[in-house]
Design a protein around this motif. Sequence first.
Motif, PDB file in Angstrom:
ATOM      1  N   LEU A 110      35.005 -95.393 105.765  1.00 19.01           N
ATOM      2  CA  LEU A 110      34.024 -96.556 105.626  1.00 19.01           C
ATOM      3  C   LEU A 110      33.428 -96.713 104.036  1.00 19.01           C
ATOM      4  CD1 LEU A 110      30.678 -95.240 107.673  1.00 19.01           C
ATOM      5  CD2 LEU A 110      32.753 -96.439 108.324  1.00 19.01           C
ATOM      6  N   LEU A 111      33.464 -95.723 103.884  1.00 21.61           N
ATOM      7  CA  LEU A 111      33.244 -95.705 101.575  1.00 21.61           C
ATOM      8  C   LEU A 111      34.470 -96.357 100.936  1.00 21.61           C
ATOM      9  CD1 LEU A 111      31.568 -92.854 100.044  1.00 21.61           C
ATOM     10  CD2 LEU A 111      33.626 -93.882  98.722  1.00 21.61           C
ATOM     11  N   LEU A 112      35.526 -96.038 101.427  1.00 17.17           N
ATOM     12  CA  LEU A 112      36.210 -96.566 100.878  1.00 17.17           C
ATOM     13  C   LEU A 112      37.191 -98.483 101.203  1.00 17.17           C
ATOM     14  CD1 LEU A 112      39.237 -93.820 100.950  1.00 17.17           C
ATOM     15  CD2 LEU A 112      37.962 -94.537  98.725  1.00 17.17           C
ATOM     16  N   SER A 113      36.788 -98.821 102.430  1.00 20.01           N
ATOM     17  CA  SER A 113      36.814-100.400 103.279  1.00 20.01           C
ATOM     18  C   SER A 113      35.845-100.622 102.430  1.00 20.01           C
ATOM     19  CB  SER A 113      36.365 -99.595 104.664  1.00 20.01           C
ATOM     20  OG  SER A 113      37.588 -99.360 105.309  1.00 20.01           O
ATOM     21  N   ALA A 114      34.731-100.030 102.730  1.00 24.83           N
ATOM     22  CA  ALA A 114      33.388-101.066 101.996  1.00 24.83           C
ATOM     23  C   ALA A 114      33.417-101.533 100.567  1.00 24.83           C
ATOM     24  CB  ALA A 114      32.152-100.500 101.901  1.00 24.83           C
ATOM     25  N   CYS A 115      33.598-100.084  99.709  1.00 27.29           N
ATOM     26  CA  CYS A 115      33.956-100.508  98.362  1.00 27.29           C
ATOM     27  C   CYS A 115      35.644-101.515  98.454  1.00 27.29           C
ATOM     28  CB  CYS A 115      35.316 -99.259  97.391  1.00 27.29           C
ATOM     29  SG  CYS A 115      33.996 -97.585  97.039  1.00 27.29           S
ATOM     30  N   LEU A 116      36.592-102.155  99.091  1.00 31.12           N
ATOM     31  CA  LEU A 116      37.379-102.826  98.702  1.00 31.12           C
ATOM     32  C   LEU A 116      37.105-104.043  99.123  1.00 31.12           C
ATOM     33  CD1 LEU A 116      40.669-100.883 100.822  1.00 31.12           C
ATOM     34  CD2 LEU A 116      40.257-101.748  97.825  1.00 31.12           C
ATOM     35  N   ILE A 117      36.118-103.896 100.316  1.00 24.30           N
ATOM     36  CA  ILE A 117      35.277-105.488 100.466  1.00 24.30           C
ATOM     37  C   ILE A 117      34.129-105.568  99.534  1.00 24.30           C
ATOM     38  CG2 ILE A 117      33.751-106.899 102.541  1.00 24.30           C
ATOM     39  CD1 ILE A 117      35.301-104.557 104.651  1.00 24.30           C
ATOM     40  N   GLN A 118      33.914-105.072  99.197  1.00 24.66           N
ATOM     41  CA  GLN A 118      32.914-105.054  98.451  1.00 24.66           C
ATOM     42  C   GLN A 118      33.549-106.017  97.235  1.00 24.66           C
ATOM     43  OE1 GLN A 118      29.482-104.824  98.120  1.00 24.66           O
ATOM     44  NE2 GLN A 118      29.195-105.969  96.445  1.00 24.66           N
ATOM     45  N   GLY A 119      34.649-104.825  96.478  1.00 22.25           N
ATOM     46  CA  GLY A 119      35.476-105.626  95.455  1.00 22.25           C
ATOM     47  C   GLY A 119      35.684-107.369  96.145  1.00 22.25           C
ATOM     48  N   GLY A 120      35.811-107.815  97.068  1.00 19.44           N
ATOM     49  CA  GLY A 120      36.641-109.167  97.395  1.00 19.44           C
ATOM     50  C   GLY A 120      38.003-108.560  97.247  1.00 19.44           C
ATOM     51  N   PHE A 121      38.763-107.392  97.476  1.00 18.02           N
ATOM     52  CA  PHE A 121      40.120-106.967  97.671  1.00 18.02           C
ATOM     53  C   PHE A 121      40.306-107.785  98.917  1.00 18.02           C
ATOM     54  CE2 PHE A 121      38.720-104.129  94.545  1.00 18.02           C
ATOM     55  CZ  PHE A 121      39.330-105.005  93.194  1.00 18.02           C
ATOM     56  N   ALA A 161      38.561 -90.493 119.800  1.00 21.02           N
ATOM     57  CA  ALA A 161      39.063 -91.554 118.469  1.00 21.02           C
ATOM     58  C   ALA A 161      38.017 -92.602 118.509  1.00 21.02           C
ATOM     59  CB  ALA A 161      40.221 -92.475 118.750  1.00 21.02           C
ATOM     60  N   GLY A 162      37.569 -93.008 117.105  1.00 26.23           N
ATOM     61  CA  GLY A 162      36.495 -93.844 117.052  1.00 26.23           C
ATOM     62  C   GLY A 162      37.180 -94.910 115.649  1.00 26.23           C
ATOM     63  N   ALA A 163      36.964 -96.146 115.934  1.00 22.40           N
ATOM     64  CA  ALA A 163      37.393 -96.827 115.206  1.00 22.40           C
ATOM     65  C   ALA A 163      36.164 -98.302 115.258  1.00 22.40           C
ATOM     66  CB  ALA A 163      38.462 -97.654 115.569  1.00 22.40           C
ATOM     67  N   CYS A 164      36.207 -98.562 113.547  1.00 22.33           N
ATOM     68  CA  CYS A 164      34.926-100.045 113.630  1.00 22.33           C
ATOM     69  C   CYS A 164      35.430-101.148 112.336  1.00 22.33           C
ATOM     70  CB  CYS A 164      33.409 -98.911 113.270  1.00 22.33           C
ATOM     71  SG  CYS A 164      33.555 -98.822 111.630  1.00 22.33           S
ATOM     72  N   LEU A 165      35.510-101.855 113.034  1.00 27.04           N
ATOM     73  CA  LEU A 165      36.024-102.678 111.465  1.00 27.04           C
ATOM     74  C   LEU A 165      34.742-103.222 110.929  1.00 27.04           C
ATOM     75  CD1 LEU A 165      38.332-105.124 111.870  1.00 27.04           C
ATOM     76  CD2 LEU A 165      37.091-106.547 113.037  1.00 27.04           C
ATOM     77  N   LEU A 166      35.349-103.245 109.729  1.00 29.24           N
ATOM     78  CA  LEU A 166      34.037-103.554 108.635  1.00 29.24           C
ATOM     79  C   LEU A 166      34.898-105.238 108.107  1.00 29.24           C
ATOM     80  CD1 LEU A 166      34.000 -99.774 106.278  1.00 29.24           C
ATOM     81  CD2 LEU A 166      32.654-101.574 108.690  1.00 29.24           C
ATOM     82  N   SER A 167      33.381-105.576 108.038  1.00 27.52           N
ATOM     83  CA  SER A 167      34.069-107.165 107.393  1.00 27.52           C
ATOM     84  C   SER A 167      32.918-108.410 106.346  1.00 27.52           C
ATOM     85  CB  SER A 167      34.145-108.157 108.670  1.00 27.52           C
ATOM     86  OG  SER A 167      33.633-108.895 108.791  1.00 27.52           O
ATOM     87  N   SER A 168      33.478-109.082 105.845  1.00 24.33           N
ATOM     88  CA  SER A 168      32.621-109.497 104.349  1.00 24.33           C
ATOM     89  C   SER A 168      31.385-110.638 105.481  1.00 24.33           C
ATOM     90  CB  SER A 168      32.983-109.747 103.757  1.00 24.33           C
ATOM     91  OG  SER A 168      34.250-111.026 104.060  1.00 24.33           O
ATOM     92  N   GLU A 169      31.799-110.459 106.545  1.00 27.26           N
ATOM     93  CA  GLU A 169      31.192-111.459 107.548  1.00 27.26           C
ATOM     94  C   GLU A 169      29.675-110.655 108.314  1.00 27.26           C
ATOM     95  OE1 GLU A 169      33.189-113.790 110.071  1.00 27.26           O
ATOM     96  OE2 GLU A 169      35.235-113.875 108.958  1.00 27.26           O
TER      97      GLU A 169
END
Lengths: 329, 148
Positions: A110-121, A161-169
């Motif tokens: 969650l942390l790394l994905s959030a960083c990628l999304i926050q950074g706009g990558f 198994a657990g999955a979640c979709l993070l997005s900027s929306e």
Amino acid sequence: MTYFFNQVYIEETATICGPYEKKGPLRRYFDKTYDDLYCGKTSFEKAEIQLVKDVIVMLLKKSGYKKEEIDVVMGGDLSNQITATTYGSLGVGNGFVGIYAACSTSSLGLLLSACLIQGGFVQNSLCMVSSHNLSSERQFRYPIEYGSLRPHTSTFTATGAGACLLSSEKSDVRIDCATLGRVMDYEQTDPNDMGRVMAPGVIDTLKRHLEDTGRNASYYDLIVTGDLGKYGVEIVRDYFQKEYQLSLPNLQDCGVLLYDLEKQKEIHAGGSGPVCSALVVYSYLYSLLREKKYKRVLLLATGALFSPMMLYQKQNIPCVCHAVSLEAV
Amino acid sequence: MKNTKYNHIADLHKPKENRLIHIFISFLSGGFLGLVGEGLVEFFVSYFSLSRTDASTFMILVFIFMASLLTGLGVFDKLVSIFRCGLLIPITGFAHSMASCALDYRNEGPIYGIGSNMFKLAGSVIVYGIVSAWFFGTIRYLIEVFFL
């Protein structure tokens, strides 16, 4: 180090569990359950791959995304070379990041994905974790049919198994901030008492999180640790009380929440494994946040960086804990 | 310093294991197994007219067979959780460890799986069994040569 995010949202989650979790109190929150630990496959490793495949299909179905619309797939599990994640995520997304932080993989993802999304990558990221009781049993402990006796402090690797979709929306739940953990070594050597091994990670990360953010523990409606078990949580609570004069009445553990410890005696102190925290947070706590029953939840997923080989070479078991703060929008 | 403080707090929350009860159960179950073994020896001696040495061998074979069969049926580990180490210390535990390893690695095939992993748990017992047998055999031989 604590990172703050203002445009990272959890768009959708999906969870699949095995037979033991199905008997637990959170049953109705899971999207799919298996009665058989083989999940229709011939080995437990293949069963875990099937769990990952299923959870990705489930998440894509629920969120309406197509396989190729996913920017990054990020995940990990306990098996050697994180095979369940790599085999299971084949053909999904435009990039793959395999991560390993033992049972704290769920919050690290969650942390790394959030960083990628926050950074706009990237626009979105699919985070997932899996574990299987019997494939980890084979890897870390004894053969499955071997009758090894366990003390009360031992924990039980969750299957699922657990999955979640993070997005900027924008959606109902957002990731507010996250604290990256450090590897801690308090010279613990008992593989049958993982709560005791991992509690130093929680103590360090929670302390730093509260310092970095300037918040009180009461800021959160609930603070959940990943898989400390019932004795590990008591250690953290007691340590904060005695060392920092802080009481943590809102501290709970995912491993304890996932099972009915009174009835399910084989679980002993509680659940463990990367999916343990994911099964509780992505299903139960996520729906509570969506319904606005909770405003803020802090997830402290804990990982024992345990290798049987290092233990036989008389080394300690280090631990790590990553914190992610979730907030209802 | 930090570690001693932490260990002190952690010790307060360590649940007590009922060692005495476990030892007692193991004593009874192990003893019962011994009784059954003795019964089997008597049975073989009186009904099949075997010598005591041969009867013991057959008794051990029966135990090994039963332990392996129950392991394969998935019952033995449950029995161990009830009857404790009383079932693991006799020859049944040895057979159980080999059968469970063999079962565990059947998916990796006969060579890389079963063949190379069957002795994963029992290997130590065999190696040190042979070493100690050699050691005590030598002592016995020296005593015979020099003192008898």
